[in-house]
Design a protein around this motif. Structure first.
Motif, PDB file in Angstrom:
ATOM      1  N   SER A  42      79.962  -4.582  41.769  1.00 41.23           N
ATOM      2  CA  SER A  42      80.010  -4.459  43.327  1.00 41.23           C
ATOM      3  C   SER A  42      78.696  -5.138  43.934  1.00 41.23           C
ATOM      4  O   SER A  42      77.745  -4.862  43.502  1.00 41.23           O
ATOM      5  CB  SER A  42      80.003  -2.828  43.829  1.00 41.23           C
ATOM      6  N   SER A  44      75.914  -5.520  46.309  1.00 41.78           N
ATOM      7  CA  SER A  44      75.131  -4.644  47.334  1.00 41.78           C
ATOM      8  C   SER A  44      73.813  -5.490  47.744  1.00 41.78           C
ATOM      9  O   SER A  44      72.701  -5.322  47.081  1.00 41.78           O
ATOM     10  CB  SER A  44      74.703  -3.329  46.698  1.00 41.78           C
ATOM     11  N   LYS A 120      78.484   4.541  44.952  1.00 40.63           N
ATOM     12  CA  LYS A 120      78.287   3.414  45.693  1.00 40.63           C
ATOM     13  C   LYS A 120      79.489   2.578  45.188  1.00 40.63           C
ATOM     14  O   LYS A 120      80.164   1.760  45.891  1.00 40.63           O
ATOM     15  CB  LYS A 120      77.122   2.756  45.280  1.00 40.63           C
ATOM     16  N   GLN A 121      79.551   2.402  43.714  1.00 45.00           N
ATOM     17  CA  GLN A 121      80.863   1.540  43.022  1.00 45.00           C
ATOM     18  C   GLN A 121      82.195   2.168  43.837  1.00 45.00           C
ATOM     19  O   GLN A 121      82.941   1.452  43.974  1.00 45.00           O
ATOM     20  CB  GLN A 121      80.818   1.401  41.663  1.00 45.00           C
ATOM     21  N   TYR A 124      82.910   1.340  47.293  1.00 40.26           N
ATOM     22  CA  TYR A 124      82.947  -0.063  47.593  1.00 40.26           C
ATOM     23  C   TYR A 124      84.388  -0.300  47.142  1.00 40.26           C
ATOM     24  O   TYR A 124      85.198  -1.097  47.890  1.00 40.26           O
ATOM     25  CB  TYR A 124      81.948  -0.902  46.445  1.00 40.26           C
ATOM     26  N   GLU A 151      71.716  -2.456  37.255  1.00 38.20           N
ATOM     27  CA  GLU A 151      71.617  -3.411  38.664  1.00 38.20           C
ATOM     28  C   GLU A 151      71.158  -4.639  38.382  1.00 38.20           C
ATOM     29  O   GLU A 151      70.108  -4.965  37.414  1.00 38.20           O
ATOM     30  CB  GLU A 151      70.474  -2.557  39.289  1.00 38.20           C
TER      31      GLU A 151
END
Length: 200
Positions: A42, A44, A120-121, A124, A151
């Motif tokens: 994803s 970011s 977060k994923q 998303y 990351e």
């Protein structure tokens, strides 16, 4: 790299669009031999977030500071010469977009940091109201113990766009109409062309 002048003004926009809409990346790492795997990532900011199962052998090689490449391939399609307005002196071709991202890896092993990355994923990708809070504590702990987070800092992007740049608007419209009518598994290259050229 094939990026004609007419694409330069939209190059960054198109690169991000390809990554966002084709998130299953091919990860390539040079070790003693070439290591390759796939993982969903994803976007970011200037970073890409991803995770792999601990049992995946490549997680032992992916260490913080390591450089690697992520390849993103868009929808693609055969283009028939019969789709051009002038059908003479044309040959078959293929439309596609490819992004090669050179990245620096930050390996995440702390469970709380992995959980944050996964949240977060999920935010998303998830299109419903499901969240990780739906999981039991036991299942959450089991899952987190089996995952390594990553990351990827984007160091550079190289692009190859082949979406009929050398054609007239009339030909592009005809190509998109034919792609839309066929609706085979690859026809969504039509959407990329439509968004870029804003023709139909």
């Amino acid at each position: 790299m094939f990026i004609p002048i007419e694409l330069e003004h939209n190059k960054e926009w198109l690169e991000k669009k390809i990554i966002q809409h084709n998130p299953l990346a091919t990860l390539i790492l040079r070790n003693e031999e070439l290591e390759v795997t796939s993982l969903p990532v994803s976007l970011s900011g200037n970073k890409l977030l991803g995770h792999l199962a601990r049992r995946n052998n490549i997680t032992k090689i992916l260490t913080t500071g390591t450089h690697a490449h992520l390849v993103f391939n868009s929808h693609n399609s055969y283009i028939s010469p019969t789709w051009y307005r002038n059908k003479d002196y044309n040959v078959p071709t293929w439309n596609y977009c490819t992004i090669l991202a050179k990245v620096r890896i930050n390996k995440i092993t702390d469970k709380e940091e992995i959980k944050t990355l996964l949240e977060k994923q999920v935010a998303y990708f998830e299109k419903t109201n499901w969240s990780m809070s739906s999981l039991s504590e036991a299942l959450m702990n089991e899952m987190l113990s089996e995952i390594i987070g990553f990351e990827f800092e984007i160091l550079s992007l190289k692009s190859k766009f082949k979406i009929s740049q050398n054609r007239t608007d009339e030909d592009r419209i005809s190509i998109m109409q034919n792609l839309n009518e066929k609706k085979n598994e690859n026809y969504l290259i039509h959407n990329i062309m439509q968004d870029f050229y804003e023709l139909v």
